[in-house]
Design a protein around this motif. Structure first.
Motif, PDB file in Angstrom:
ATOM      1  N   GLU A 191       8.634  -1.373  -7.338  1.00 15.50           N
ATOM      2  CA  GLU A 191       7.624  -2.207  -6.698  1.00 15.50           C
ATOM      3  C   GLU A 191       6.281  -2.130  -7.418  1.00 15.50           C
ATOM      4  OE1 GLU A 191       7.664  -1.640  -2.277  1.00 15.50           O
ATOM      5  OE2 GLU A 191       9.217  -0.194  -2.813  1.00 15.50           O
ATOM      6  N   LEU A 192       6.171  -1.211  -8.387  1.00 10.61           N
ATOM      7  CA  LEU A 192       4.904  -1.020  -9.085  1.00 10.61           C
ATOM      8  C   LEU A 192       5.170  -0.328 -10.413  1.00 10.61           C
ATOM      9  CD1 LEU A 192       1.712  -0.988  -8.981  1.00 10.61           C
ATOM     10  CD2 LEU A 192       1.924   1.295  -7.983  1.00 10.61           C
ATOM     11  N   VAL A 193       4.442  -0.744 -11.447  1.00 13.05           N
ATOM     12  CA  VAL A 193       4.445  -0.063 -12.743  1.00 13.05           C
ATOM     13  C   VAL A 193       3.058   0.507 -12.975  1.00 13.05           C
ATOM     14  CG1 VAL A 193       4.634  -0.327 -15.249  1.00 13.05           C
ATOM     15  CG2 VAL A 193       6.259  -1.493 -13.756  1.00 13.05           C
ATOM     16  N   VAL A 194       2.988   1.767 -13.411  1.00 13.55           N
ATOM     17  CA  VAL A 194       1.720   2.423 -13.714  1.00 13.55           C
ATOM     18  C   VAL A 194       1.711   2.763 -15.197  1.00 13.55           C
ATOM     19  CG1 VAL A 194       0.223   4.400 -13.243  1.00 13.55           C
ATOM     20  CG2 VAL A 194       1.558   3.374 -11.388  1.00 13.55           C
ATOM     21  N   MET A 195       0.658   2.368 -15.926  1.00 16.57           N
ATOM     22  CA  MET A 195       0.618   2.622 -17.361  1.00 16.57           C
ATOM     23  C   MET A 195      -0.819   2.658 -17.863  1.00 16.57           C
ATOM     24  SD  MET A 195       1.809  -1.087 -18.900  1.00 16.57           S
ATOM     25  CE  MET A 195       1.454  -0.635 -20.605  1.00 16.57           C
ATOM     26  N   GLY A 196      -1.027   3.298 -18.991  1.00 15.84           N
ATOM     27  CA  GLY A 196      -2.324   3.288 -19.642  1.00 15.84           C
ATOM     28  C   GLY A 196      -2.579   1.937 -20.282  1.00 15.84           C
TER      29      GLY A 196
ATOM     30  N   GLY B 163       6.746  -9.089 -13.844  1.00 18.15           N
ATOM     31  CA  GLY B 163       6.949  -9.844 -12.614  1.00 18.15           C
ATOM     32  C   GLY B 163       6.649  -9.019 -11.375  1.00 18.15           C
ATOM     33  N   ILE B 164       6.139  -7.783 -11.549  1.00 26.71           N
ATOM     34  CA  ILE B 164       5.767  -6.931 -10.429  1.00 26.71           C
ATOM     35  C   ILE B 164       4.338  -6.428 -10.678  1.00 26.71           C
ATOM     36  CG2 ILE B 164       8.131  -6.212  -9.955  1.00 26.71           C
ATOM     37  CD1 ILE B 164       7.541  -3.590 -11.342  1.00 26.71           C
ATOM     38  N   PRO B 165       3.660  -5.921  -9.653  1.00 27.65           N
ATOM     39  CA  PRO B 165       2.297  -5.417  -9.842  1.00 27.65           C
ATOM     40  C   PRO B 165       2.250  -4.307 -10.874  1.00 27.65           C
ATOM     41  CG  PRO B 165       2.766  -5.675  -7.513  1.00 27.65           C
ATOM     42  CD  PRO B 165       4.067  -5.882  -8.220  1.00 27.65           C
ATOM     43  N   VAL B 166       1.150  -4.290 -11.655  1.00 23.68           N
ATOM     44  CA  VAL B 166       0.941  -3.274 -12.687  1.00 23.68           C
ATOM     45  C   VAL B 166      -0.428  -2.637 -12.472  1.00 23.68           C
ATOM     46  CG1 VAL B 166       0.758  -2.813 -15.160  1.00 23.68           C
ATOM     47  CG2 VAL B 166       2.358  -4.565 -14.334  1.00 23.68           C
ATOM     48  N   LEU B 167      -0.456  -1.309 -12.355  1.00 27.42           N
ATOM     49  CA  LEU B 167      -1.711  -0.583 -12.253  1.00 27.42           C
ATOM     50  C   LEU B 167      -2.036   0.012 -13.605  1.00 27.42           C
ATOM     51  CD1 LEU B 167      -2.922   1.674  -9.367  1.00 27.42           C
ATOM     52  CD2 LEU B 167      -3.306   2.366 -11.724  1.00 27.42           C
ATOM     53  N   MET B 168      -3.233  -0.299 -14.134  1.00 28.96           N
ATOM     54  CA  MET B 168      -3.635   0.139 -15.462  1.00 28.96           C
ATOM     55  C   MET B 168      -4.967   0.876 -15.416  1.00 28.96           C
ATOM     56  SD  MET B 168      -2.743  -3.129 -17.889  1.00 28.96           S
ATOM     57  CE  MET B 168      -1.052  -3.446 -18.384  1.00 28.96           C
TER      58      MET B 168
ATOM     59  N   GLY C  38       3.296   8.602  -1.129  1.00 28.95           N
ATOM     60  CA  GLY C  38       4.243   8.162  -0.112  1.00 28.95           C
ATOM     61  C   GLY C  38       5.492   7.519  -0.679  1.00 28.95           C
ATOM     62  N   ALA C  39       5.634   7.529  -2.009  1.00 28.98           N
ATOM     63  CA  ALA C  39       6.776   6.860  -2.644  1.00 28.98           C
ATOM     64  C   ALA C  39       8.060   7.655  -2.462  1.00 28.98           C
ATOM     65  CB  ALA C  39       6.504   6.647  -4.125  1.00 28.98           C
TER      66      ALA C  39
ATOM     67  N   ALA D 299       0.827  -1.204   0.000  1.00 29.48           N
ATOM     68  CA  ALA D 299       0.000   0.000   0.000  1.00 29.48           C
ATOM     69  C   ALA D 299       0.864   1.258   0.000  1.00 29.48           C
ATOM     70  CB  ALA D 299      -0.924   0.012   1.214  1.00 29.48           C
ATOM     71  N   THR D 300       2.163   1.080   0.253  1.00 24.91           N
ATOM     72  CA  THR D 300       3.101   2.215   0.269  1.00 24.91           C
ATOM     73  C   THR D 300       4.354   1.872  -0.538  1.00 24.91           C
ATOM     74  OG1 THR D 300       4.031   1.387   2.349  1.00 24.91           O
ATOM     75  CG2 THR D 300       2.290   3.077   2.499  1.00 24.91           C
ATOM     76  N   PRO D 301       4.221   1.651  -1.854  1.00 18.42           N
ATOM     77  CA  PRO D 301       5.408   1.340  -2.668  1.00 18.42           C
ATOM     78  C   PRO D 301       6.388   2.515  -2.664  1.00 18.42           C
ATOM     79  CG  PRO D 301       3.542   1.878  -4.082  1.00 18.42           C
ATOM     80  CD  PRO D 301       3.003   1.800  -2.682  1.00 18.42           C
ATOM     81  N   GLN D 302       7.674   2.203  -2.566  1.00 18.73           N
ATOM     82  CA  GLN D 302       8.685   3.256  -2.472  1.00 18.73           C
ATOM     83  C   GLN D 302       9.280   3.644  -3.812  1.00 18.73           C
ATOM     84  OE1 GLN D 302       9.435   4.964   0.573  1.00 18.73           O
ATOM     85  NE2 GLN D 302       7.462   3.917   0.766  1.00 18.73           N
ATOM     86  N   ARG D 303       9.317   2.722  -4.754  1.00 19.94           N
ATOM     87  CA  ARG D 303       9.876   2.998  -6.081  1.00 19.94           C
ATOM     88  C   ARG D 303       8.857   2.572  -7.128  1.00 19.94           C
ATOM     89  NH1 ARG D 303      12.989   0.955  -2.686  1.00 19.94           N
ATOM     90  NH2 ARG D 303      12.526  -1.170  -3.383  1.00 19.94           N
ATOM     91  N   VAL D 304       8.382   3.552  -7.892  1.00 18.12           N
ATOM     92  CA  VAL D 304       7.311   3.305  -8.861  1.00 18.12           C
ATOM     93  C   VAL D 304       7.757   3.790 -10.231  1.00 18.12           C
ATOM     94  CG1 VAL D 304       4.896   3.721  -9.438  1.00 18.12           C
ATOM     95  CG2 VAL D 304       5.606   3.673  -7.035  1.00 18.12           C
ATOM     96  N   VAL D 305       7.459   3.003 -11.264  1.00 20.30           N
ATOM     97  CA  VAL D 305       7.736   3.401 -12.648  1.00 20.30           C
ATOM     98  C   VAL D 305       6.429   3.848 -13.298  1.00 20.30           C
ATOM     99  CG1 VAL D 305       8.316   2.512 -14.946  1.00 20.30           C
ATOM    100  CG2 VAL D 305       9.799   2.010 -13.009  1.00 20.30           C
ATOM    101  N   LEU D 306       6.429   5.063 -13.839  1.00 20.55           N
ATOM    102  CA  LEU D 306       5.259   5.612 -14.529  1.00 20.55           C
ATOM    103  C   LEU D 306       5.555   5.654 -16.018  1.00 20.55           C
ATOM    104  CD1 LEU D 306       4.548   8.697 -12.204  1.00 20.55           C
ATOM    105  CD2 LEU D 306       3.805   6.335 -11.908  1.00 20.55           C
TER     106      LEU D 306
END
Length: 280
Positions: free
Chosen positions: A244-249, A273-278, A182-183, A154-161
């Motif tokens: 810890e997370l990838v965010v993409m359209g 291999g990591i969570p992806v928010l779309m 909080g990243a 719920a608090t990923p520290q390193r996120v790729v957008l």
């Protein structure tokens, strides 16, 4: 904005534990309510009547799907009992061709849908229309868990957008704001930016300003497409920065085109291999 209602959809007993663990952990970390939809899927029917169909056969498949839904619901209730979170559960039956409508009816009143990876060994054919039902008909962002061995924080520290100036990518980043604030760092990744255009001298600059005003700590990273697919570049970079997370359209092209020719969305869902928010 904060996530107050999460939804997850269970259609397969083998994937239930990992999916519920991911969704419940996220709900606990965000102090959100978790809704669980257990669906018994009639995979033999395409959603329409065909000539020569035997009424007894149709009834049998429906009865089997109903029993599956009851079994999933009982197992899910037992599994959720160990978590100190607020949750509710609904269950029912859906035909394969109509499953998106059932998912959308619940997803549209949620802030985020948590679902398992739809491709790979042990993944049923219904998982893809479940994700598409949430994204398209429900209009809700989806967080895809790659499996039980990869935790969702719920608090990923390193996120790729993933940023390509599309409306889909902007919508996904906006939807991810509760997780980004909080990243430690949000890596704004721009791959092969256009040589002509309003942002050619400062790719990602306007987005970084927008994120900074929301308390996010962005870093712009312009990458060359040195691999055959954009998704390959994103996955490699996410590994390099230990994201810890990838965010993409999602689905910048039509779903039909991606199903036939492939695309960034499908390849990310297959390989990440990591969570992806779309979001779409």
């Amino acid at each position: 904005m904060a996530y107050k209602t999460l939804l997850t959809v269970i259609t397969d007993r083998d994937l239930m534990a990992g999916t519920l663990d991911a969704a419940a952990t996220l709900a606990g970390g965000l102090d959100a309510h978790l809704d669980v939809l257990c669906l018994g899927v009639d995979r033999t029917q395409t959603g329409y009547y065909y000539a020569g169909a035997n009424a007894m056969v149709l009834q049998e498949t429906l009865t089997r799907a109903s029993a599956d839904a009851d079994a999933l619901a009982s197992a899910a209730r037992a599994h959720l009992a160990k978590y100190d979170i607020r949750w509710g559960l609904d269950h029912g039956v859906a035909q394969l061709a109509d499953i998106g409508r059932h998912v959308a009816a619940h997803a549209r009143f949620s802030d985020l849908v948590v679902l398992p990876k739809p491709y790979g060994d042990g993944c049923g054919v219904e998982l893809e229309p479940v994700i598409e039902g949430a994204l398209f008909e429900g209009g809700v962002p989806v967080l895809v868990s790659p499996g039980p061995k990869v935790p969702i924080s719920a608090t990923p520290q390193r996120v790729v957008l993933a940023w390509n100036e599309s409306s889909e990518s902007l919508r996904a980043i906006r939807a991810a704001l509760p997780l980004l604030k909080g990243a430690e760092v949000a890596h704004v990744v721009v791959i092969d930016p256009p040589q002509h255009g309003a942002s050619r001298s400062d790719p990602g600059g306007m987005l970084s300003q927008y994120l900074a005003r929301h308390g996010v700590k962005p870093e712009i990273e312009v990458l060359a497409k040195t691999l055959p697919r954009v998704s390959d570049v994103l996955i490699r970079h996410a590994t390099d920065v230990d994201a810890e997370l990838v965010v993409m359209g999602a689905y910048g092209h039509s779903r039909f085109r991606e199903a036939i020719l492939g695309g960034a969305t499908r390849y990310m869902l297959e390989q990440a291999g990591i969570p992806v928010l779309m979001a779409h």
